[in-house]
Design a protein around this motif. Structure first.
Motif, mmCIF file in Angstrom:
data_model
loop_
_atom_site.group_PDB
_atom_site.id
_atom_site.type_symbol
_atom_site.label_atom_id
_atom_site.label_comp_id
_atom_site.label_asym_id
_atom_site.label_seq_id
_atom_site.Cartn_x
_atom_site.Cartn_y
_atom_site.Cartn_z
ATOM 1 N N THR A 1 0.841 -1.189 0.000
ATOM 2 C CA THR A 1 0.000 0.000 0.000
ATOM 3 C C THR A 1 0.880 1.245 0.000
ATOM 4 O O THR A 1 1.988 1.230 0.519
ATOM 5 C CB THR A 1 -0.918 0.016 1.231
ATOM 6 N N GLY A 2 0.371 2.314 -0.602
ATOM 7 C CA GLY A 2 1.124 3.557 -0.637
ATOM 8 C C GLY A 2 2.171 3.620 -1.726
ATOM 9 O O GLY A 2 3.021 4.507 -1.715
ATOM 10 N N THR A 3 2.129 2.695 -2.697
ATOM 11 C CA THR A 3 3.136 2.684 -3.768
ATOM 12 C C THR A 3 2.601 3.232 -5.082
ATOM 13 O O THR A 3 3.290 3.162 -6.091
ATOM 14 C CB THR A 3 3.669 1.253 -3.983
ATOM 15 N N GLY A 4 1.375 3.734 -5.083
ATOM 16 C CA GLY A 4 0.832 4.335 -6.298
ATOM 17 C C GLY A 4 0.022 3.391 -7.159
ATOM 18 O O GLY A 4 -0.022 3.529 -8.381
ATOM 19 N N LYS A 5 -0.688 2.445 -6.532
ATOM 20 C CA LYS A 5 -1.420 1.449 -7.302
ATOM 21 C C LYS A 5 -2.634 2.043 -8.020
ATOM 22 O O LYS A 5 -3.022 1.551 -9.087
ATOM 23 C CB LYS A 5 -1.845 0.291 -6.393
ATOM 24 N N THR A 6 -3.249 3.086 -7.461
ATOM 25 C CA THR A 6 -4.431 3.656 -8.110
ATOM 26 C C THR A 6 -4.090 4.181 -9.497
ATOM 27 O O THR A 6 -4.800 3.912 -10.479
ATOM 28 C CB THR A 6 -5.043 4.779 -7.256
ATOM 29 N N ALA A 7 -2.983 4.911 -9.622
ATOM 30 C CA ALA A 7 -2.570 5.397 -10.948
ATOM 31 C C ALA A 7 -2.089 4.243 -11.823
ATOM 32 O O ALA A 7 -2.225 4.302 -13.056
ATOM 33 C CB ALA A 7 -1.470 6.437 -10.803
ATOM 34 N N ALA A 8 -1.552 3.184 -11.193
ATOM 35 C CA ALA A 8 -1.041 2.043 -11.965
ATOM 36 C C ALA A 8 -2.157 1.353 -12.742
ATOM 37 O O ALA A 8 -1.943 0.878 -13.858
ATOM 38 C CB ALA A 8 -0.336 1.052 -11.048
ATOM 39 N N PHE A 9 -3.366 1.290 -12.156
ATOM 40 C CA PHE A 9 -4.483 0.724 -12.928
ATOM 41 C C PHE A 9 -5.377 1.819 -13.515
ATOM 42 O O PHE A 9 -6.031 1.623 -14.536
ATOM 43 C CB PHE A 9 -5.314 -0.261 -12.103
ATOM 44 N N GLY A 10 -5.406 2.993 -12.878
ATOM 45 C CA GLY A 10 -6.313 4.048 -13.307
ATOM 46 C C GLY A 10 -5.941 4.643 -14.652
ATOM 47 O O GLY A 10 -6.817 4.869 -15.505
ATOM 48 N N LEU A 11 -4.660 4.911 -14.871
ATOM 49 C CA LEU A 11 -4.249 5.518 -16.144
ATOM 50 C C LEU A 11 -4.473 4.570 -17.327
ATOM 51 O O LEU A 11 -5.044 4.999 -18.346
ATOM 52 C CB LEU A 11 -2.787 5.961 -16.051
ATOM 53 N N PRO A 12 -4.061 3.293 -17.257
ATOM 54 C CA PRO A 12 -4.383 2.394 -18.383
ATOM 55 C C PRO A 12 -5.880 2.242 -18.600
ATOM 56 O O PRO A 12 -6.347 2.202 -19.748
ATOM 57 C CB PRO A 12 -3.753 1.059 -17.959
ATOM 58 N N LEU A 13 -6.646 2.154 -17.506
ATOM 59 C CA LEU A 13 -8.090 1.998 -17.649
ATOM 60 C C LEU A 13 -8.698 3.197 -18.367
ATOM 61 O O LEU A 13 -9.491 3.051 -19.308
ATOM 62 C CB LEU A 13 -8.740 1.816 -16.278
ATOM 63 N N LEU A 14 -8.335 4.411 -17.944
ATOM 64 C CA LEU A 14 -8.885 5.616 -18.557
ATOM 65 C C LEU A 14 -8.504 5.699 -20.036
ATOM 66 O O LEU A 14 -9.258 6.236 -20.851
ATOM 67 C CB LEU A 14 -8.395 6.853 -17.803
ATOM 68 N N GLN A 15 -7.331 5.174 -20.382
ATOM 69 C CA GLN A 15 -6.906 5.211 -21.776
ATOM 70 C C GLN A 15 -7.734 4.257 -22.642
ATOM 71 O O GLN A 15 -7.914 4.496 -23.834
ATOM 72 C CB GLN A 15 -5.417 4.862 -21.877
ATOM 73 N N HIS A 16 -8.246 3.191 -22.026
ATOM 74 C CA HIS A 16 -9.052 2.226 -22.778
ATOM 75 C C HIS A 16 -10.533 2.619 -22.858
ATOM 76 O O HIS A 16 -11.242 2.151 -23.745
ATOM 77 C CB HIS A 16 -8.959 0.841 -22.126
ATOM 78 N N ILE A 17 -11.004 3.454 -21.944
ATOM 79 C CA ILE A 17 -12.433 3.765 -21.860
ATOM 80 C C ILE A 17 -12.899 4.564 -23.079
ATOM 81 O O ILE A 17 -12.234 5.509 -23.525
ATOM 82 C CB ILE A 17 -12.725 4.552 -20.559
ATOM 83 N N ASN A 18 -14.061 4.206 -23.587
ATOM 84 C CA ASN A 18 -14.707 4.958 -24.657
ATOM 85 C C ASN A 18 -15.672 5.958 -24.026
ATOM 86 O O ASN A 18 -16.786 5.603 -23.617
ATOM 87 C CB ASN A 18 -15.437 4.002 -25.599
ATOM 88 N N THR A 19 -15.260 7.203 -23.947
ATOM 89 C CA THR A 19 -16.085 8.214 -23.258
ATOM 90 C C THR A 19 -17.291 8.651 -24.086
ATOM 91 O O THR A 19 -18.173 9.348 -23.574
ATOM 92 C CB THR A 19 -15.237 9.449 -22.901
ATOM 93 N N ALA A 20 -17.341 8.242 -25.358
ATOM 94 C CA ALA A 20 -18.506 8.585 -26.188
ATOM 95 C C ALA A 20 -19.708 7.715 -25.838
ATOM 96 O O ALA A 20 -20.863 8.076 -26.136
ATOM 97 C CB ALA A 20 -18.160 8.423 -27.671
ATOM 98 N N ALA A 21 -19.464 6.572 -25.219
ATOM 99 C CA ALA A 21 -20.551 5.669 -24.812
ATOM 100 C C ALA A 21 -20.869 5.902 -23.342
ATOM 101 O O ALA A 21 -19.998 6.265 -22.559
ATOM 102 C CB ALA A 21 -20.142 4.217 -25.044
ATOM 103 N N ARG A 22 -22.151 5.674 -22.953
ATOM 104 C CA ARG A 22 -22.550 5.937 -21.565
ATOM 105 C C ARG A 22 -22.909 4.658 -20.808
ATOM 106 O O ARG A 22 -23.488 4.725 -19.735
ATOM 107 C CB ARG A 22 -23.749 6.900 -21.543
#
Length: 577
Positions: free
Chosen positions: A64-85
């Motif tokens: 914990t405390g090693t930056g895991k949220t950004a480790a999965f959050g940035l790749p996830l956000l890059q894959h998300i299609n924001t045009a779909a709801r």
């Protein structure tokens, strides 16, 4: 048959990379620049390129405390299609606090992604409001398992369109009794493209999830499995059980800038110690399951703002706490398993900082300490409980150092000093210093004037024979074989019961000593509880009208404790929930 493939293991990262070199898109780079991120942490350096390039099943083990949220959050956000709801990603979190934190971090990272919508669902808040938010549409849902199950049963949330499932703090969720919930959710997210599992440790239940629900997962390990963060110093103090609170008080006084969490076994113990510390004049509060959500939020708000410096917490209540700059974690007695010790200690030394993990133990816990030392590959350092003189010297030195560093020009104090100076003309510099110290520390000096030595020497014979008698401490506390009675509780794993909540329930309501409780065996449909025959077993009647935390709605309306004795008639105590 599913196979398990290791990807790579981080040991020593030599190159300082940039976020741009990891393949992150420009809108996300702009978001993390606004957040003040400069260089990725080791887990981010390893996970982000892999999860962006190949969104397949992956396991990431890091403290914990090693930056895991950004480790999965940035790749996830890059894959998300924001045009779909519709819902494309589901993130499971063990606690409300962590779920809200993940949501905020994702929104900050994705602030330049037009059309991004994230909904957080958790217990303790209006489910109707959360249903309305879901109906408005979202690409990402961040959820605690219990509330997600509730929404699924109400047909308010479906998982057919989910492509990514992320289990954050997976071992924490299993420790809290969410095993069956996780299995149910993964079974219903059957169209997922991949599952990313993030955990600090690798217990057997994690491996079961991997075998059942993941296909040839890549494994990314930062450091090594089941270890604590490298920046933590592990220290212990040995005293008699009746002196543990006074030892805690001395440590708080000895570290004037202490800002930490004190872990206790039970809710009652957390509240009792907190109340006593407050009466002694310390800035402390308790965090446990008996508090309402509003009370919990208030306590955490005060702790983050450093309005209180000492937080008394149980393991369950502290799940998901993420507070920066915690200097000390104090174990008011060692936990029973290495995962709990790992998670407790991980509250300090976050993001590359250093911290101290202190264990206050009695002699019978020495063997448990040695087992943790061996299993976690760490070294516990024995410290002497500070004497009264050492504490007073440390406090005085700290006070005058702060006094020396105070800049009076930042206040209007000088306009009031002329009259004060004239009234102090008769005092010499030495007299003034002495009076200031006496006035500021009169209660502390009085308390420690006749302070006795609280240290307990370790018997040399016990240390010499430790390898030949590994269970000596346990046997010293446990009555002779044959003096135990087994009770049967008709609730088990299938009802949401887990060992920590069962033990806490017994300790909280019966007030039996820990030494009177033997083995706790939790099976699918029932559990076995071993109690000392010499203990006050009438205390079991205090369980009437109560039930262990975590039992789900499918639990029996009544709980039976069935006393099982060889060649004796069975007797039954009926306890209503």
């Amino acid at each position: 048959m599913r196979t398990f493939a290791a990807y790579f293991i981080y040991m020593h990262m030599q190159t300082e990379l940039s976020f741009q070199s990891l393949g992150i898109s420009e809108p996300l780079l702009a978001g993390i620049r606004d957040m003040g991120f400069e260089h990725p942490t080791p887990v981010q350096q390893l996970a982000i390129p892999k999860l962006i390039a190949q969104p397949t099943d992956s396991i990431v083990l890091a403290q914990t405390g090693t930056g895991k949220t950004a480790a999965f959050g940035l790749p996830l956000l890059q894959h998300i299609n924001t045009a779909a709801r519709h819902i494309q990603a589901l993130i499971l979190s063990p606690t409300r606090e962590l779920a809200l934190q993940i949501t905020q971090d994702l929104r900050d990272m994705g602030k330049y992604l037009p059309g991004l919508h994230i909904v957080t669902v958790y217990g303790g808040s209006s489910i109707q409001q959360q249903i309305r938010q879901l109906k408005q549409g979202a690409q990402i849902v961040v959820a605690t398992p219990g509330r997600l199950m509730d929404l699924m049963q109400r047909q308010a949330l479906q998982l057919q369109t989910v492509q990514w499932v992320i289990l954050d703090e997976a071992d924490e969720m299993l420790n809290m009794g969410f095993r069956d919930d996780i299995h149910f959710i993964l079974q219903h997210a059957s169209q997922r493209q991949c599952c990313w599992l993030f955990s600090a440790t690798m217990p057997a239940e994690i491996r079961q999830i991997i075998r059942q629900f993941m296909h040839e997962p890549a494994e990314i390990v930062v450091g090594s499995k089941n270890t604590v963060a490298s920046g933590i110093s592990h220290e212990y103090y040995v005293t008699h059980a009746q002196h543990k609170l006074e030892t805690l008080r001395r440590l708080i006084d000895f570290y004037p800038e202490l800002y930490g969490i004190v872990f206790t076994r039970t809710k009652a113990e957390a509240q009792e110690i907190s109340d006593r510390l407050i009466r002694m004049g310390y800035e402390a509060e308790a965090l446990h399951g008996d508090l309402s959500q509003a009370q919990r939020d208030k306590v955490m708000e005060r702790f983050r703002a450093k309005a209180i410096h000492i937080l008394l917490a149980t393991d369950v209540a502290a799940r998901g706490i993420d507070v920066e700059n915690i200097t000390h974690v104090i174990h008011f007695g060692l936990p029973d398993d290495l995962e709990s010790y790992t998670h407790r200690s991980g509250r300090t030394a976050r993001a590359g900082r250093t911290g101290i993990s202190i264990s206050i133990i009695h002699l019978h816990e020495m063997e448990k300490l040695r087992r943790l030392e061996k299993m976690l590959h760490i070294r516990f350092i024995r410290r002497s409980i500070p004497s009264g003189q050492q504490i007073c010297e440390k406090q005085l030195y700290h006070y005058f150092e702060q006094l020396k560093q105070t800049d009076p020009s930042q206040t209007d104090i000088r306009i009031y000093l002329q009259a004060i100076k004239s009234s102090l003309d008769e005092l010499s510099r030495e007299d003034l210093i002495e009076r200031m110290a006496a006035f500021e520390f009169q209660h502390l000096l009085k308390h420690y004037a006749q302070a006795k030595d609280l240290n307990v020497p370790l018997p040399e014979a016990r240390l010499a024979n430790r390898n030949n008698n590994r269970n000596a401490a346990f046997q010293a506390e446990r009555p002779a074989e044959g003096n135990w009675i087994t009770f049967r509780l008709n609730a088990g794993r299938a009802h949401g019961l887990y060992k920590a909540s069962l033990l806490q329930w017994l300790l909280d309501y019966t007030r039996l000593p820990k030494s009177a409780i033997g083995k706790l065996i939790i099976l699918d449909q029932y559990s076995l509880i071993e109690l000392d025959a010499q203990a006050d077993l009438q205390a079991l009647h205090k369980l009437r009208g109560t039930h262990p935390q975590g039992l789900n709605e499918s639990s029996p309306a009544e709980i039976f404790l069935t006393k099982r004795m060889p060649r004796a008639k069975t007797s039954t105590i009926r306890e209503n929930r």
